[in-house]
Design a protein around this motif. Structure first.
Motif, mmCIF file in Angstrom:
data_model
loop_
_atom_site.group_PDB
_atom_site.id
_atom_site.type_symbol
_atom_site.label_atom_id
_atom_site.label_comp_id
_atom_site.label_asym_id
_atom_site.label_seq_id
_atom_site.Cartn_x
_atom_site.Cartn_y
_atom_site.Cartn_z
ATOM 1 N N LYS A 38 0.817 -1.214 0.000
ATOM 2 C CA LYS A 38 0.000 0.000 0.000
ATOM 3 C C LYS A 38 0.851 1.265 0.000
ATOM 4 N N GLU A 39 2.078 1.151 0.515
ATOM 5 C CA GLU A 39 2.971 2.307 0.580
ATOM 6 C C GLU A 39 4.409 1.845 0.373
ATOM 7 N N GLN A 40 5.282 2.813 0.124
ATOM 8 C CA GLN A 40 6.690 2.480 -0.108
ATOM 9 C C GLN A 40 7.396 2.106 1.187
ATOM 10 N N GLN A 41 7.207 2.895 2.250
ATOM 11 C CA GLN A 41 7.966 2.698 3.483
ATOM 12 C C GLN A 41 7.054 2.797 4.699
ATOM 13 N N GLY A 42 7.442 2.095 5.750
ATOM 14 C CA GLY A 42 6.684 2.194 6.982
ATOM 15 C C GLY A 42 7.221 1.269 8.055
ATOM 16 N N PHE A 43 6.643 1.406 9.242
ATOM 17 C CA PHE A 43 7.046 0.628 10.417
ATOM 18 C C PHE A 43 6.024 -0.472 10.683
ATOM 19 N N LEU A 44 6.516 -1.626 11.068
ATOM 20 C CA LEU A 44 5.670 -2.786 11.330
ATOM 21 C C LEU A 44 6.029 -3.374 12.682
ATOM 22 N N THR A 45 5.016 -3.753 13.449
ATOM 23 C CA THR A 45 5.253 -4.459 14.698
ATOM 24 C C THR A 45 4.221 -5.571 14.843
ATOM 25 N N ILE A 46 4.448 -6.433 15.835
ATOM 26 C CA ILE A 46 3.552 -7.559 16.112
ATOM 27 C C ILE A 46 2.962 -7.377 17.498
ATOM 28 N N ALA A 47 1.656 -7.571 17.613
ATOM 29 C CA ALA A 47 0.984 -7.501 18.911
ATOM 30 C C ALA A 47 0.166 -8.771 19.104
ATOM 31 N N SER A 48 0.720 -9.685 19.859
ATOM 32 C CA SER A 48 0.036 -10.940 20.182
ATOM 33 C C SER A 48 0.024 -11.061 21.698
ATOM 34 N N ASN A 49 -1.084 -10.645 22.299
ATOM 35 C CA ASN A 49 -1.149 -10.566 23.751
ATOM 36 C C ASN A 49 -0.966 -11.925 24.424
ATOM 37 N N THR A 50 -0.328 -11.906 25.591
ATOM 38 C CA THR A 50 -0.195 -13.092 26.423
ATOM 39 C C THR A 50 -0.925 -12.836 27.739
ATOM 40 N N ASP A 51 -0.881 -13.796 28.617
ATOM 41 C CA ASP A 51 -1.544 -13.635 29.919
ATOM 42 C C ASP A 51 -0.867 -12.568 30.771
ATOM 43 N N THR A 52 0.385 -12.285 30.485
ATOM 44 C CA THR A 52 1.145 -11.362 31.332
ATOM 45 C C THR A 52 1.520 -10.051 30.651
ATOM 46 N N VAL A 53 1.447 -9.997 29.312
ATOM 47 C CA VAL A 53 1.897 -8.793 28.604
ATOM 48 C C VAL A 53 0.832 -8.321 27.622
ATOM 49 N N ASP A 54 0.488 -7.025 27.710
ATOM 50 C CA ASP A 54 -0.455 -6.411 26.774
ATOM 51 C C ASP A 54 0.347 -5.800 25.618
ATOM 52 N N TYR A 55 0.671 -6.640 24.638
ATOM 53 C CA TYR A 55 1.483 -6.173 23.511
ATOM 54 C C TYR A 55 0.730 -5.171 22.642
ATOM 55 N N LEU A 56 -0.588 -5.258 22.613
ATOM 56 C CA LEU A 56 -1.362 -4.299 21.829
ATOM 57 C C LEU A 56 -1.210 -2.896 22.401
ATOM 58 N N LYS A 57 -1.199 -2.786 23.711
ATOM 59 C CA LYS A 57 -0.994 -1.480 24.347
ATOM 60 C C LYS A 57 0.400 -0.952 24.039
ATOM 61 N N LEU A 58 1.396 -1.839 24.104
ATOM 62 C CA LEU A 58 2.761 -1.428 23.781
ATOM 63 C C LEU A 58 2.855 -0.953 22.338
ATOM 64 N N ALA A 59 2.224 -1.694 21.418
ATOM 65 C CA ALA A 59 2.260 -1.322 20.000
ATOM 66 C C ALA A 59 1.557 0.008 19.764
ATOM 67 N N TYR A 60 0.475 0.238 20.482
ATOM 68 C CA TYR A 60 -0.269 1.496 20.363
ATOM 69 C C TYR A 60 0.595 2.680 20.815
ATOM 70 N N LEU A 61 1.271 2.521 21.951
ATOM 71 C CA LEU A 61 2.148 3.580 22.451
ATOM 72 C C LEU A 61 3.325 3.794 21.503
ATOM 73 N N GLN A 62 3.822 2.708 20.932
ATOM 74 C CA GLN A 62 4.909 2.829 19.958
ATOM 75 C C GLN A 62 4.461 3.611 18.730
ATOM 76 N N ALA A 63 3.254 3.331 18.238
ATOM 77 C CA ALA A 63 2.735 4.049 17.068
ATOM 78 C C ALA A 63 2.594 5.539 17.371
ATOM 79 N N LEU A 64 2.116 5.865 18.552
ATOM 80 C CA LEU A 64 2.036 7.277 18.944
ATOM 81 C C LEU A 64 3.425 7.909 18.943
ATOM 82 N N ASN A 65 4.401 7.165 19.442
ATOM 83 C CA ASN A 65 5.783 7.639 19.484
ATOM 84 C C ASN A 65 6.323 7.882 18.079
ATOM 85 N N ILE A 66 6.060 6.965 17.157
ATOM 86 C CA ILE A 66 6.528 7.110 15.773
ATOM 87 C C ILE A 66 5.877 8.322 15.117
#
Length: 208
Positions: A38-66
């Motif tokens: 869809k675009e030439q360049q961009g950032f990609l991450t993976i968010a697969s939540n576990t019982d102990t880590v909310d990776y989706l929240k981390l990815a969301y904060l990372q996107a805000l940071n980017i």
């Protein structure tokens, strides 16, 4: 130039999509291998939540940071079916692409070999979701694109001293492997990248 768009020559495109577990993209419709971009360049991450880590929240904060630090700031996140149920309108407003795929029996790490076929970018910087960018790295793109695949090497701390922490590097040390990290890596759509990720994908299938 990549002449085929399948991870294995004897698979049909439908079979390949099934193996990869691709079901769609909340941001941009279906993802289909070579016409996925869809675009030439961009950032990609993976968010697969576990019982102990909310990776989706981390990815969301990372996107805000980017969005706050980069000029090239398109963000995509890969989520498994379980994590996709937690995606809200707030998430959709920040991520440019949300790509849903099936869970891996190996956990979040098991989704890593799929990124070549799931990224919506011709050139991708893949980040682990707990990584933040303190300043612009826009100038990195010109250097990174000189290679097809670039992996981080020799992690340093904030004092620019090589990290001495080997807690997660025992396998590398014991087997005399290069001290590479995939916490930040670059790849672009090319034959070399295709071969690299196809090999990684085959290895994971052999572990199944």
């Amino acid at each position: 130039e990549v002449t085929g768009d399948l991870p294995f020559a004897n698979l049909t495109q439908g079979d390949a999509l099934s193996v990869l577990g691709v079901t769609g993209n909340a941001g941009a419709g279906k993802i289909y291998l070579t016409n996925q971009f869809k675009e030439q360049q961009g950032f990609l991450t993976i968010a697969s939540n576990t019982d102990t880590v909310d990776y989706l929240k981390l990815a969301y904060l990372q996107a805000l940071n980017i969005k706050a630090t980069q000029k090239i700031k398109s963000c995509a996140v890969i989520v498994d079916h379980k994590t996709a149920k937690l995606v809200t309108e707030e998430h959709k407003a920040v991520f440019d692409y949300i790509i849903e795929t099936e869970e891996s029996q190996f956990g979040p790490f098991g989704l890593e070999p799929k990124v070549f076929w799931l990224t919506p970018f011709k050139e991708t910087i893949k980040l682990e979701s707990d990584l933040l960018l303190c300043t612009s790295i826009d100038h990195w793109w010109q250097a990174l694109r000189l290679k097809d695949v670039v992996l981080s090497y020799g992690c340093k701390n904030y004092k620019l001293e090589k990290s001495q922490n080997r807690n997660y590097r025992k396998f590398f040390d014991d087997n005399n492997l290069p001290d590479v990290y995939n916490g930040l890596m670059y790849f672009r759509y090319s034959q070399i990248s295709y071969n690299f990720f196809s090999t990684a994908f085959k290895i994971f299938l052999l572990l199944d």
